[in-house]
Design a protein around this motif. Structure first.
Motif, mmCIF file in Angstrom:
data_model
loop_
_atom_site.group_PDB
_atom_site.id
_atom_site.type_symbol
_atom_site.label_atom_id
_atom_site.label_comp_id
_atom_site.label_asym_id
_atom_site.label_seq_id
_atom_site.Cartn_x
_atom_site.Cartn_y
_atom_site.Cartn_z
ATOM 1 N N ARG A 38 0.964 -1.160 0.014
ATOM 2 C CA ARG A 38 0.054 -0.030 -0.047
ATOM 3 C C ARG A 38 0.874 1.160 0.157
ATOM 4 O O ARG A 38 1.845 1.370 0.711
ATOM 5 C CB ARG A 38 -0.907 0.062 1.275
ATOM 6 C CG ARG A 38 -1.699 1.120 1.321
ATOM 7 C CD ARG A 38 -2.614 1.213 2.836
ATOM 8 N NE ARG A 38 -3.383 0.237 3.001
ATOM 9 C CZ ARG A 38 -4.647 -0.065 2.595
ATOM 10 N NH1 ARG A 38 -5.326 1.175 2.309
ATOM 11 N NH2 ARG A 38 -5.185 -1.009 2.575
ATOM 12 N N LEU A 39 0.582 1.877 -1.097
ATOM 13 C CA LEU A 39 1.469 3.492 -0.904
ATOM 14 C C LEU A 39 0.526 4.490 -0.680
ATOM 15 O O LEU A 39 -0.474 4.926 -1.481
ATOM 16 C CB LEU A 39 1.789 3.597 -2.249
ATOM 17 C CG LEU A 39 2.738 2.373 -2.761
ATOM 18 C CD1 LEU A 39 3.075 2.678 -4.379
ATOM 19 C CD2 LEU A 39 4.089 2.445 -2.076
ATOM 20 N N ARG A 40 0.388 4.643 0.669
ATOM 21 C CA ARG A 40 -0.563 5.950 1.333
ATOM 22 C C ARG A 40 -0.645 7.029 0.494
ATOM 23 O O ARG A 40 0.537 7.774 0.452
ATOM 24 C CB ARG A 40 -0.632 6.020 2.730
ATOM 25 C CG ARG A 40 -0.629 4.600 3.263
ATOM 26 C CD ARG A 40 -0.957 5.019 4.816
ATOM 27 N NE ARG A 40 -1.163 3.734 5.761
ATOM 28 C CZ ARG A 40 -2.382 3.199 5.746
ATOM 29 N NH1 ARG A 40 -3.410 3.460 5.114
ATOM 30 N NH2 ARG A 40 -2.406 1.916 6.473
ATOM 31 N N GLY A 41 -1.693 7.670 0.103
ATOM 32 C CA GLY A 41 -1.768 8.924 -0.580
ATOM 33 C C GLY A 41 -1.294 9.172 -1.878
ATOM 34 O O GLY A 41 -1.004 10.243 -2.438
ATOM 35 N N GLN A 42 -0.774 7.862 -2.338
ATOM 36 C CA GLN A 42 -0.214 8.060 -3.831
ATOM 37 C C GLN A 42 -1.266 7.703 -4.731
ATOM 38 O O GLN A 42 -0.983 7.509 -5.960
ATOM 39 C CB GLN A 42 1.195 7.202 -3.966
ATOM 40 C CG GLN A 42 1.980 7.596 -3.216
ATOM 41 C CD GLN A 42 2.491 8.829 -3.166
ATOM 42 O OE1 GLN A 42 2.614 9.361 -4.546
ATOM 43 N NE2 GLN A 42 2.792 9.717 -2.346
ATOM 44 N N GLY A 43 -2.486 7.381 -4.464
ATOM 45 C CA GLY A 43 -3.636 6.995 -5.503
ATOM 46 C C GLY A 43 -4.087 8.332 -5.943
ATOM 47 O O GLY A 43 -3.618 9.434 -6.209
ATOM 48 N N TYR A 44 -5.395 7.994 -6.602
ATOM 49 C CA TYR A 44 -6.263 9.310 -7.514
ATOM 50 C C TYR A 44 -6.796 10.099 -6.343
ATOM 51 O O TYR A 44 -6.934 9.958 -5.293
ATOM 52 C CB TYR A 44 -7.275 8.545 -8.032
ATOM 53 C CG TYR A 44 -6.818 7.874 -9.367
ATOM 54 C CD1 TYR A 44 -6.320 8.709 -10.405
ATOM 55 C CD2 TYR A 44 -6.852 6.469 -9.665
ATOM 56 C CE1 TYR A 44 -5.811 7.800 -11.712
ATOM 57 C CE2 TYR A 44 -6.616 5.658 -10.617
ATOM 58 C CZ TYR A 44 -6.046 6.515 -11.671
ATOM 59 O OH TYR A 44 -5.553 5.738 -12.744
ATOM 60 N N SER A 45 -6.627 11.391 -6.988
ATOM 61 C CA SER A 45 -7.615 12.421 -6.038
ATOM 62 C C SER A 45 -8.859 12.120 -5.697
ATOM 63 O O SER A 45 -9.250 11.713 -6.937
ATOM 64 C CB SER A 45 -7.135 13.815 -6.729
ATOM 65 O OG SER A 45 -5.750 14.049 -6.676
ATOM 66 N N SER A 46 -9.503 12.779 -4.808
ATOM 67 C CA SER A 46 -10.931 12.515 -4.665
ATOM 68 C C SER A 46 -11.739 13.357 -5.331
ATOM 69 O O SER A 46 -11.327 14.574 -5.489
ATOM 70 C CB SER A 46 -11.266 12.585 -3.046
ATOM 71 O OG SER A 46 -12.611 12.736 -2.979
ATOM 72 N N PRO A 47 -12.709 12.873 -6.103
ATOM 73 C CA PRO A 47 -13.517 13.764 -7.102
ATOM 74 C C PRO A 47 -14.386 14.732 -6.188
ATOM 75 O O PRO A 47 -14.558 15.694 -6.815
ATOM 76 C CB PRO A 47 -14.288 12.980 -7.699
ATOM 77 C CG PRO A 47 -14.268 11.567 -6.967
ATOM 78 C CD PRO A 47 -13.160 11.602 -6.375
ATOM 79 N N THR A 48 -14.486 14.543 -4.850
ATOM 80 C CA THR A 48 -15.472 15.428 -4.176
ATOM 81 C C THR A 48 -14.416 16.171 -3.019
ATOM 82 O O THR A 48 -14.807 17.258 -2.365
ATOM 83 C CB THR A 48 -16.370 14.587 -3.032
ATOM 84 O OG1 THR A 48 -15.568 13.780 -2.368
ATOM 85 C CG2 THR A 48 -17.207 13.645 -3.760
ATOM 86 N N GLY A 49 -13.047 16.359 -3.462
ATOM 87 C CA GLY A 49 -12.198 17.375 -2.704
ATOM 88 C C GLY A 49 -11.534 16.672 -1.308
ATOM 89 O O GLY A 49 -11.063 17.386 -0.711
ATOM 90 N N GLY A 50 -11.787 15.470 -1.015
ATOM 91 C CA GLY A 50 -11.448 14.622 0.131
ATOM 92 C C GLY A 50 -9.960 14.256 0.004
ATOM 93 O O GLY A 50 -9.083 14.658 -1.060
#
Length: 156
Positions: A38-50
């Motif tokens: 798991r690479l924390r925080g390295q995925g896609y951005s939240s579409p709702t700003g999260g």
């Protein structure tokens, strides 16, 4: 994808993520084929700003030219000349960190397995074992003495 020998030690692998990010990822040596990192925080951005999501990498270990991986254990085939199988003696077995010498007893048959404890892949608690499987080999060319010996043994 890692090589089998890379799976035996901590490794750093450059990986491009689907997001386009290019990262140097630390892969710990205790991972096995099919496990995920798991690479924390390295995925896609939240579409709702999260918060940004996590990226998950699945570990795939490439087959090794010499060793077969079975969980944490390794298996290696050892070609053994007929004379050594009959008479016995020391044989060098390749390991991930060099080689180890084992004693082959006289009259060893093909398929006999010798266990080398803790010479397999590293684990979180303890390493796996290495299993050396004997493959008795015959001379490649004509051997009149061996042929005569076998004929006399067949008759007797």
């Amino acid at each position: 994808t890692l090589s089998s020998s890379s799976a035996a030690s901590d490794v750093y692998k450059r990986q491009q993520l689907p997001t386009g990010k290019d990262l140097e990822v630390a892969i710990p040596k205790a991972l096995t084929d099919g496990m995920t990192v798991r690479l924390r925080g390295q995925g896609y951005s939240s579409p709702t700003g999260g918060e940004t999501g996590d990226a998950m990498l699945t570990i795939k270990i490439r087959p090794h030219e010499r060793f077969t991986v079975e969980g944490r254990d390794l298996r290696v085939r050892i070609p053994l000349p007929l004379a050594d199988a009959v008479l016995g003696g020391p044989v060098l077995v390749p390991t991930l960190d060099g080689s180890a010498e084992i004693g082959i007893p006289p009259m060893t048959s093909s398929g006999r397995v010798f266990r080398l404890r803790s010479k397999g892949l590293p684990g979180k608690e303890q390493p796996g074992d290495l299993y050396a499987v004997i493959d008795v080999t015959l001379p490649t060319g004509p051997d009149p003495e061996l042929t005569a010996l076998m004929r006399s043994r067949r008759k007797g």
